[in-house]
Design a protein around this motif. Structure first.
Motif, short mmCIF file in Angstrom:
data_model
loop_
_atom_site.label_atom_id
_atom_site.label_comp_id
_atom_site.label_asym_id
_atom_site.label_seq_id
_atom_site.Cartn_x
_atom_site.Cartn_y
_atom_site.Cartn_z
N ASN A 171 0.80 -1.23 0.00
CA ASN A 171 0.00 0.00 0.00
C ASN A 171 0.84 1.28 0.00
O ASN A 171 0.32 2.36 0.30
N LYS A 172 2.09 1.18 -0.35
CA LYS A 172 2.95 2.35 -0.45
C LYS A 172 3.34 2.58 -1.91
O LYS A 172 3.62 1.63 -2.64
N ARG A 173 3.33 3.84 -2.31
CA ARG A 173 3.81 4.20 -3.63
C ARG A 173 5.31 4.47 -3.53
O ARG A 173 5.74 5.37 -2.78
N ASP B 124 5.42 7.81 -1.51
CA ASP B 124 5.69 7.66 -0.08
C ASP B 124 7.19 7.50 0.19
O ASP B 124 7.71 7.97 1.19
N GLU B 125 7.85 6.81 -0.73
CA GLU B 125 9.30 6.61 -0.64
C GLU B 125 9.89 6.71 -2.05
O GLU B 125 9.20 6.47 -3.04
#
Length: 220
Positions: free
Chosen positions: A46-48, A123-124
């Motif tokens: 769930n992280k982009r 997100d990262e």
């Protein structure tokens, strides 16, 4: 305006990294429309996560190689053909490369400055370094340490930084991790490696010769 396409070396670097890291990110979902700033993107847990790709190379050496290997008749190829026709010695390239701070600084500085731009929709963000200037893979392991120290000394904000060797199609490993910020040290078996010279000569009495030399300092 159409989206920019990935360069061949970017695709190759990303493919090498993906294959090497599939045990960790194998379930990630690629974001196909992501093509620039950063170059790639995927969704994982769930992280982009964005991936920006950059070359750590001797541009003069790569230009010399490219100009002689190009399919079209370049100025360099004309010179080479003229030498062959007239049975004259010809040097395609003769370049000594040293994997030090000055080698990594230009490319890394350019990406460190743009971190916030890459991060805006993610997100990262990972930074993927690639190199094809060295024949001897030991120099890539040395380059990993040099890049790690430079990133630590210059407040790198990328979540992770990886390095791949395009020349030998190898994944070298993790250069930097923001979570632990571990500083790498040059292994003893690499302390003697100072520089590599890549040379391509044409000799009319024999044949074209490719070789490289590794200069080693004496350990006291």
């Amino acid at each position: 305006m159409s989206s920019p396409e990935h360069k061949p070396n970017e695709k190759q670097a990303f493919s090498i990294a993906c294959n090497a890291l599939k045990h960790r990110y194998g379930n990630a979902q690629l974001i196909p429309e992501q093509k620039d700033k950063p170059d790639f993107g995927f969704i994982w847990k769930n992280k982009r996560i964005g991936v920006e790709v950059v070359a750590l190379d001797d541009s003069e050496l790569l230009r010399a190689i490219s100009s002689h290997e190009a399919q079209k008749l370049t100025k360099a190829r004309k010179k080479e053909l003229h030498a062959i026709k007239n049975l004259q010695p010809y040097t395609r390239y003769n370049q000594t490369i040293k994997p030090d701070t000055s080698f990594v600084k230009p490319a890394l500085d350019s990406k460190l400055k743009l971190y916030e731009t890459y991060k805006s929709n993610f997100d990262e963000v990972f930074l993927l370094l690639h190199c094809e200037s060295f024949e001897n893979i030991k120099f890539l392991n040395l380059l990993k340490v040099i890049a790690n120290n430079y990133l630590l000394d210059n407040d790198c904000l990328f979540s992770k930084v990886y390095l791949v060797d395009l020349k030998n199609n190898k994944f070298i490993g993790k250069v930097f991790d923001f979570k632990n910020k571990k500083r790498l040290k040059i292994p003893k078996n690499l302390l003697s490696y100072e520089s590599e010279t890549r040379v391509s000569h044409f000799f009319p009495v024999a044949k074209e010769v490719f070789f490289y030399e590794t200069y080693e300092s004496e350990l006291k």
